[in-house]
Structures are given as structure tokens and as C-alpha cells.
Design a protein around this motif. Structure first.
Motif, PDB file in Angstrom:
ATOM      1  N   LEU A  19      19.993  29.576  20.349  1.00 41.16           N
ATOM      2  CA  LEU A  19      18.548  29.801  20.462  1.00 41.16           C
ATOM      3  C   LEU A  19      17.832  29.383  19.180  1.00 41.16           C
ATOM      4  CD1 LEU A  19      18.562  33.239  22.320  1.00 41.16           C
ATOM      5  CD2 LEU A  19      18.240  30.961  23.288  1.00 41.16           C
ATOM      6  N   GLN A  20      18.441  29.651  18.046  1.00 33.88           N
ATOM      7  CA  GLN A  20      17.855  29.199  16.776  1.00 33.88           C
ATOM      8  C   GLN A  20      17.836  27.682  16.711  1.00 33.88           C
ATOM      9  OE1 GLN A  20      20.199  31.110  13.722  1.00 33.88           O
ATOM     10  NE2 GLN A  20      19.673  33.168  14.445  1.00 33.88           N
ATOM     11  N   HIS A  21      18.899  27.045  17.196  1.00 40.00           N
ATOM     12  CA  HIS A  21      18.976  25.586  17.194  1.00 40.00           C
ATOM     13  C   HIS A  21      17.889  24.981  18.077  1.00 40.00           C
ATOM     14  CE1 HIS A  21      20.535  21.526  17.297  1.00 40.00           C
ATOM     15  NE2 HIS A  21      20.795  21.611  18.581  1.00 40.00           N
ATOM     16  N   LEU A  22      17.630  25.601  19.223  1.00 39.03           N
ATOM     17  CA  LEU A  22      16.621  25.062  20.138  1.00 39.03           C
ATOM     18  C   LEU A  22      15.237  25.004  19.504  1.00 39.03           C
ATOM     19  CD1 LEU A  22      17.540  26.815  23.519  1.00 39.03           C
ATOM     20  CD2 LEU A  22      18.350  24.631  22.621  1.00 39.03           C
ATOM     21  N   GLU A  23      14.970  25.916  18.588  1.00 35.64           N
ATOM     22  CA  GLU A  23      13.656  25.949  17.946  1.00 35.64           C
ATOM     23  C   GLU A  23      13.442  24.771  17.003  1.00 35.64           C
ATOM     24  OE1 GLU A  23      13.552  29.758  16.124  1.00 35.64           O
ATOM     25  OE2 GLU A  23      13.139  30.834  17.996  1.00 35.64           O
ATOM     26  N   THR A  24      14.521  24.028  16.697  1.00 34.35           N
ATOM     27  CA  THR A  24      14.406  22.900  15.764  1.00 34.35           C
ATOM     28  C   THR A  24      14.305  21.558  16.478  1.00 34.35           C
ATOM     29  OG1 THR A  24      16.806  22.442  15.608  1.00 34.35           O
ATOM     30  CG2 THR A  24      15.923  24.201  14.215  1.00 34.35           C
ATOM     31  N   LEU A 121      21.768  14.261  23.997  1.00 31.33           N
ATOM     32  CA  LEU A 121      22.197  13.324  22.958  1.00 31.33           C
ATOM     33  C   LEU A 121      22.900  12.094  23.520  1.00 31.33           C
ATOM     34  CD1 LEU A 121      23.543  15.844  20.283  1.00 31.33           C
ATOM     35  CD2 LEU A 121      21.277  14.794  20.436  1.00 31.33           C
ATOM     36  N   GLN A 122      23.062  12.026  24.817  1.00 29.80           N
ATOM     37  CA  GLN A 122      23.712  10.879  25.446  1.00 29.80           C
ATOM     38  C   GLN A 122      22.819   9.646  25.327  1.00 29.80           C
ATOM     39  OE1 GLN A 122      25.006  11.650  29.504  1.00 29.80           O
ATOM     40  NE2 GLN A 122      24.501   9.539  30.078  1.00 29.80           N
ATOM     41  N   ASP A 123      23.402   8.521  24.916  1.00 28.82           N
ATOM     42  CA  ASP A 123      22.622   7.278  24.730  1.00 28.82           C
ATOM     43  C   ASP A 123      21.468   7.549  23.762  1.00 28.82           C
ATOM     44  OD1 ASP A 123      24.344   6.025  26.556  1.00 28.82           O
ATOM     45  OD2 ASP A 123      23.114   6.651  28.250  1.00 28.82           O
ATOM     46  N   ASP A 124      20.233   7.311  24.184  1.00 26.27           N
ATOM     47  CA  ASP A 124      19.102   7.579  23.295  1.00 26.27           C
ATOM     48  C   ASP A 124      18.846   9.090  23.272  1.00 26.27           C
ATOM     49  OD1 ASP A 124      18.384   7.283  26.051  1.00 26.27           O
ATOM     50  OD2 ASP A 124      16.273   7.426  25.456  1.00 26.27           O
ATOM     51  N   HIS A 125      18.624   9.632  22.072  1.00 24.13           N
ATOM     52  CA  HIS A 125      18.415  11.064  21.924  1.00 24.13           C
ATOM     53  C   HIS A 125      17.038  11.449  22.467  1.00 24.13           C
ATOM     54  CE1 HIS A 125      21.565  11.523  18.468  1.00 24.13           C
ATOM     55  NE2 HIS A 125      22.034  10.881  19.519  1.00 24.13           N
ATOM     56  N   ILE A 126      16.983  12.566  23.179  1.00 29.96           N
ATOM     57  CA  ILE A 126      15.735  13.031  23.778  1.00 29.96           C
ATOM     58  C   ILE A 126      15.377  14.383  23.165  1.00 29.96           C
ATOM     59  CG2 ILE A 126      14.609  13.765  25.920  1.00 29.96           C
ATOM     60  CD1 ILE A 126      16.445  11.832  27.405  1.00 29.96           C
ATOM     61  N   SER A 127      14.148  14.506  22.732  1.00 31.61           N
ATOM     62  CA  SER A 127      13.662  15.747  22.141  1.00 31.61           C
ATOM     63  C   SER A 127      13.185  16.689  23.240  1.00 31.61           C
ATOM     64  CB  SER A 127      12.516  15.436  21.171  1.00 31.61           C
ATOM     65  OG  SER A 127      11.995  16.625  20.617  1.00 31.61           O
ATOM     66  N   LEU A 128      13.589  17.941  23.161  1.00 32.57           N
ATOM     67  CA  LEU A 128      13.192  18.950  24.142  1.00 32.57           C
ATOM     68  C   LEU A 128      12.584  20.159  23.446  1.00 32.57           C
ATOM     69  CD1 LEU A 128      16.369  19.054  26.448  1.00 32.57           C
ATOM     70  CD2 LEU A 128      14.176  17.941  26.983  1.00 32.57           C
ATOM     71  N   THR A 129      11.624  20.801  24.100  1.00 34.31           N
ATOM     72  CA  THR A 129      11.101  22.057  23.580  1.00 34.31           C
ATOM     73  C   THR A 129      12.097  23.181  23.880  1.00 34.31           C
ATOM     74  OG1 THR A 129       9.946  22.697  25.609  1.00 34.31           O
ATOM     75  CG2 THR A 129       8.738  21.282  24.064  1.00 34.31           C
ATOM     76  N   TYR A 130      11.894  24.305  23.233  1.00 35.82           N
ATOM     77  CA  TYR A 130      12.702  25.506  23.454  1.00 35.82           C
ATOM     78  C   TYR A 130      12.711  25.864  24.942  1.00 35.82           C
ATOM     79  CZ  TYR A 130      13.976  30.511  22.784  1.00 35.82           C
ATOM     80  OH  TYR A 130      14.557  31.749  22.831  1.00 35.82           O
ATOM     81  N   PHE A 131      11.528  25.855  25.566  1.00 34.88           N
ATOM     82  CA  PHE A 131      11.427  26.227  26.972  1.00 34.88           C
ATOM     83  C   PHE A 131      12.102  25.194  27.866  1.00 34.88           C
ATOM     84  CE2 PHE A 131       9.164  26.049  31.069  1.00 34.88           C
ATOM     85  CZ  PHE A 131       9.443  27.324  31.535  1.00 34.88           C
ATOM     86  N   GLU A 132      11.938  23.930  27.563  1.00 33.27           N
ATOM     87  CA  GLU A 132      12.575  22.893  28.377  1.00 33.27           C
ATOM     88  C   GLU A 132      14.087  22.996  28.351  1.00 33.27           C
ATOM     89  OE1 GLU A 132       9.099  19.439  27.896  1.00 33.27           O
ATOM     90  OE2 GLU A 132      10.796  19.542  26.508  1.00 33.27           O
ATOM     91  N   ALA A 133      14.647  23.167  27.147  1.00 33.60           N
ATOM     92  CA  ALA A 133      16.101  23.304  27.039  1.00 33.60           C
ATOM     93  C   ALA A 133      16.582  24.558  27.757  1.00 33.60           C
ATOM     94  CB  ALA A 133      16.519  23.330  25.568  1.00 33.60           C
TER      95      ALA A 133
END
Length: 447
Positions: A19-24, A121-133
Motif C-alpha cells: 500500500l505504501q508502494h502504491l502511493e509512489t 511493468l510489462q513492456d512499457d511501464h504504465i503509471s497507476l494511481t493508488y485507486f487504480e492499482a
């Protein structure tokens, strides 16, 4: 902790570390849109087949949680295996994912987050918000359970909410009111269109309020989605005083009428109970009256008019929710005083909430909430006083507010604690005082 974890060598992390990781992972907390989350979902295989044989999605300004809770309880009473995804949580993140009535264990959620991270992280990295993840993790958990029904609560909005990557068999809009104005605006017609973005072509759309803007119905019509509206295709009627005995009448998908009589009061809005029943019928449930009664009689939902001793806890944080609380808050016993403990976020309609509650509460304790969105107790106090209320104490936290009340509550006093999930969560995490002292009187007031 690193900004990203390599997919082939994920370090074992605890749930709290995840959960801490998701915030980053993303530069902002809320980033509306489905492109990024859909791409990760496809990599996870979540969009290649339904996550459950039946999926009900619930959107709306208020009433989502109670509607979902009653759908779950009634379905489980009928013997269905039900999984739910909700947000936010009160005490534990695990509350967001439930399978057969049980909160997801840390191990399951950790496994889900590992799958999300590998796909991200597969292929091109995609950024996600805390809620999305978190939503992707929850959907993965449900997809890997043997369910008869998945019930998904939409977070913010509808059309662009991460939950909306899933096509629902039945979609519900409960109510439309102003909230999250920074993201959804203040135009109720537009808010209605955003919430109705969960409707799907040809799939039933359930409208759970008789006061929805016309835009919600128009969205259903534009998709040729069969519409089932409260007060039209389904109704409820009291058979005695209060709602200890009420009747539901609804329709099957083919238009055949169904009636269930002598239903118990679930302790939650009856509009939402009627909506839950209509959605379940459209999802293919053959209602068994005895099972419906068990489901309604045993439903539980923390933080919605929840009584703990003399304390009533409600997470309502907009005027529409506050009006409901004010109408249903019982008077204290003779000689008792009705207190209000309030803590809110500064992006809410604070004045509207205070105005709605002022019909029942004139004596207040204000508490500060932390974080950049938290409103200070002093600001709440000024707004209450401006509307003619009496503020007896300003506390630095909900805990401190409860501690102050412990010194002044009498046995017949009652306290409504409200204004935010954060306020209620803090109080649920501690014993609440019942009080036996006498009130000092007006000398405690802040002028």
C-alpha cells in the motif's frame, strides 16, 4: 522503497508495504480516465472473460454502500457465492474485497498486487494511481474466486472510474447530488451523465431514486438499455408504521410483475433496499420471500447510522446524506442532549452539511482532520457559529473530541459523529465513552 519493482524479481512485501508502494506510482492521487488501467487489465487477462457469471455495478452520490450491502446479504441468503469490491475502507484495507462475506486475507491481496505490478511493468511501464492499482487487485481477487455474483461499487464518478472497465450485467445509479465538485462539477445533469456512464447497451439500467436528473434516463435510452426506475417499474409501500412491515413490487426482465410482502426494516434506506431487490431479479435471481427477509434482517454496514452505545456514527459528507441522517436520527431520551461531533474535508460542502444537520443538532464539538484536504476544527467552528449553532470545544483530532465528550456526557445524552470516513474510522478504532458526568453548561461554549 524504489519507484518501481522489477517484474522478474519482486521482493516479498507485506500488505502495508504494498500500500505504501502504491502511493509512489503516480504523480497525482486522482487521474480520471480508463486508458492506462484498461491496458494493465488486458495484460492481466481481466477483460478477456467475465470476472463472474453475473456482475452488478453500483454508482451514485449516496446510497452505493447500503445498496451493495443489501444485494450481498440477500444474495448470500439465497445461497449464492458473492464477491464485492468497495471503497474506501474504514479500518482495514481488506474491507475493500470480500468473498462470501469474509474480508480478503493479506496473502490474497499481496498476490493480487504482485500480478498488478508484473502487468504494469510489462513492456512499457504504465503509471497507476493508488485507486487504480487497488481496483485491479480487487478485480483479480474476484475473478479468481468461484463466484455466482460480483458486486462492484464505483468510486468517483462513473464513466471514467477504474471500476468501469468491467461490463456489468446490471448497472445501478442510486442518487445524484453534488459531491467531488473539483472533479465532477456542480451541474447535476452532467453529474448524472457521468454516473450513468456505467450503463451498457442492451443491459438493464436500474434507477434507484425518483429525484434523478433526466440525463440519467436519457443515457439509458441512448444505449437502448432497458430502464427500471423506482416509482415506475418497481416500488415499495409501507404496510404499517415505520418500515417494520413493507411490500416490494418489481418486474422481471420480461415485464412480469413480482411482489414480496411483509419485509423487515433493514435499518438502511428502503429506496436502496427496493433497488437491491430489483437489481437481483434482473441478474437472474428467483426471489424466495423467506430468504429475502433473512437477507434484509441480517444486513450490516459499518459507518451508516451505526450505533455504539450512545454514539451514532455516519460517514455522510454532503448535504444530501446529511439530510437523510437528520430525518432518521432518533431523539435522545428525556432530559438528554443531542451532541454533534463533526470533522470534514475542506473540499466538501461544509456549510450545506451543517445546515442540513442544524435542524436536529445545535451543540457541537469540532475536530480537525489531518492532511492537505483536512479542515481545521477552528474553521468548522466559525461556520457552525455563523449558522447559529453552539460550539463547545475544538479538538485537534476525533480522538481528542471523544475524550472531551467523555467528561461532559450524561447517561441520556446522544452523540452523532459525522462528516467524513476519516472521522468515523478514527472513532471506530477506539472505545467510545458513555459518560456519566453532568454538563457544565454554557460556560463551555465558544462564542
Amino acid at each position: 522503497m524504489p519507484d518501481s519493482l522489477q517484474p522478474d524479481s519482486l521482493s516479498p512485501l507485506s500488505l502495508n508495504q504494498w500500500l505504501q508502494h502504491l502511493e509512489t506510482l503516480h504523480p497525482v492521487g486522482i487521474d480520471m480516465g480508463l486508458e492506462r488501467v484498461s491496458k494493465v487489465a488486458r495484460r492481466m487477462g481481466l477483460l478477456s472473460s467475465p470476472i463472474a457469471p453475473r456482475v452488478i455495478t453500483v454508482a451514485g452520490t449516496n446510497g452505493k454502500g447500503s445498496t451493495l450491502a443489501m444485494i450481498e446479504s440477500i444474495a448470500r441468503a439465497h445461497g449464492w457465492q458473492v464477491g464485492t469490491y468497495t471503497s474506501p475502507h474504514l479500518l482495514r484495507y481488506n474491507e475493500r474485497v470480500k468473498i462470501d462475506g469474509q474480508e480478503a486475507e493479506d496473502k490474497l491481496l499481496v498476490e493480487g498486487f504482485e500480478h498488478v505490478e508484473r502487468a504494469r511493468l510489462q513492456d512499457d511501464h504504465i503509471s497507476l494511481t493508488y485507486f487504480e492499482a487497488g481496483t485491479l487487485c480487487g478485480l483479480w481477487c474476484l475473478a479468481n474466486a468461484e463466484l455466482d455474483l460480483a458486486v462492484l461499487e464505483v468510486g468517483l464518478g462513473g464513466r471514467l472510474d477504474a471500476v468501469n472497465i468491467i461490463d456489468a450485467d446490471v448497472a445501478i445509479v442510486t442518487t445524484i447530488a453534488q459531491d467531488h465538485a473539483n472533479f465532477l462539477g456542480t451541474d447535476l445533469a452532467q453529474i448524472g451523465r457521468e454516473k450513468a456512464g456505467i450503463f451498457r447497451a442492451g443491459k438493464p439500467a436500474v434507477l434507484g431514486s425518483q429525484a434523478l436528473p433526466v440525463s440519467v434516463s436519457e443515457c439509458a435510452q441512448s444505449l437502448a438499455a432497458p430502464k427500471f426506475a423506482l416509482g415506475q417499474q418497481f416500488t415499495h409501500q409501507t404496510m404499517s408504521k415505520e418500515y417494520s412491515n413493507w411490500r416490494w413490487q418489481g418486474q422481471q426482465a420480461d415485464g412480469i410483475s413480482i411482489v414480496v410482502d411483509a419485509l423487515p426494516d433493514p435499518g438502511l434506506p428502503i429506496d436502496n433496499a427496493a433497488t437491491a431487490l430489483q437489481a437481483l431479479v434482473l441478474a437472474g435471481m428467483a426471489l424466495v420471500p423467506a430468504d429475502v427477509k433473512v437477507g434484509l434482517a441480517t444486513v450490516q454496514l459499518a459507518g451508516r447510522l451505526q450505533w455504539i452505545g450512545p454514539w451514532c456514527l455516519d460517514v455522510g459528507h454532503n448535504p444530501h446524506a446529511a439530510e437523510y441522517v437528520a430525518r432518521h436520527l432518533p431523539s435522545p431520551p428525556e432530559g438528554g442532549q443531542q451532541w454533534g461531533l463533526i470533522g470534514m474535508l475542506n473540499d466538501k460542502d461544509i456549510d450545506g452539511v451543517i445546515q442540513a444537520l442544524s435542524a436536529r443538532i445545535s451543540d457541537w464539538v469540532c475536530v480537525s482532520l489531518t492532511g492537505e484536504r483536512g479542515c481545521l476544527a477552528s474553521e468548522l467552528s466559525q461556520r457552525i457559529i455563523a449558522q447559529g449553532g453552539r460550539v463547545h470545544f475544538c479538538a485537534e483530532s476525533p480522538h481528542a473530541g471523544a475524550d472531551w465528550l467523555a467528561k461532559v456526557l450524561t447517561p441520556n445524552d446522544r452523540v452523532l459523529a459525522t462528516g467524513s470516513f476519516f472521522t468515523v474510522a478514527a472513532l471506530l478504532a477506539r472505545p467510545l465513552p458513555t459518560g456519566a458526568a453532568s454538563l457544565d453548561g454554557d460556560g463551555n461554549e465558544i462564542r
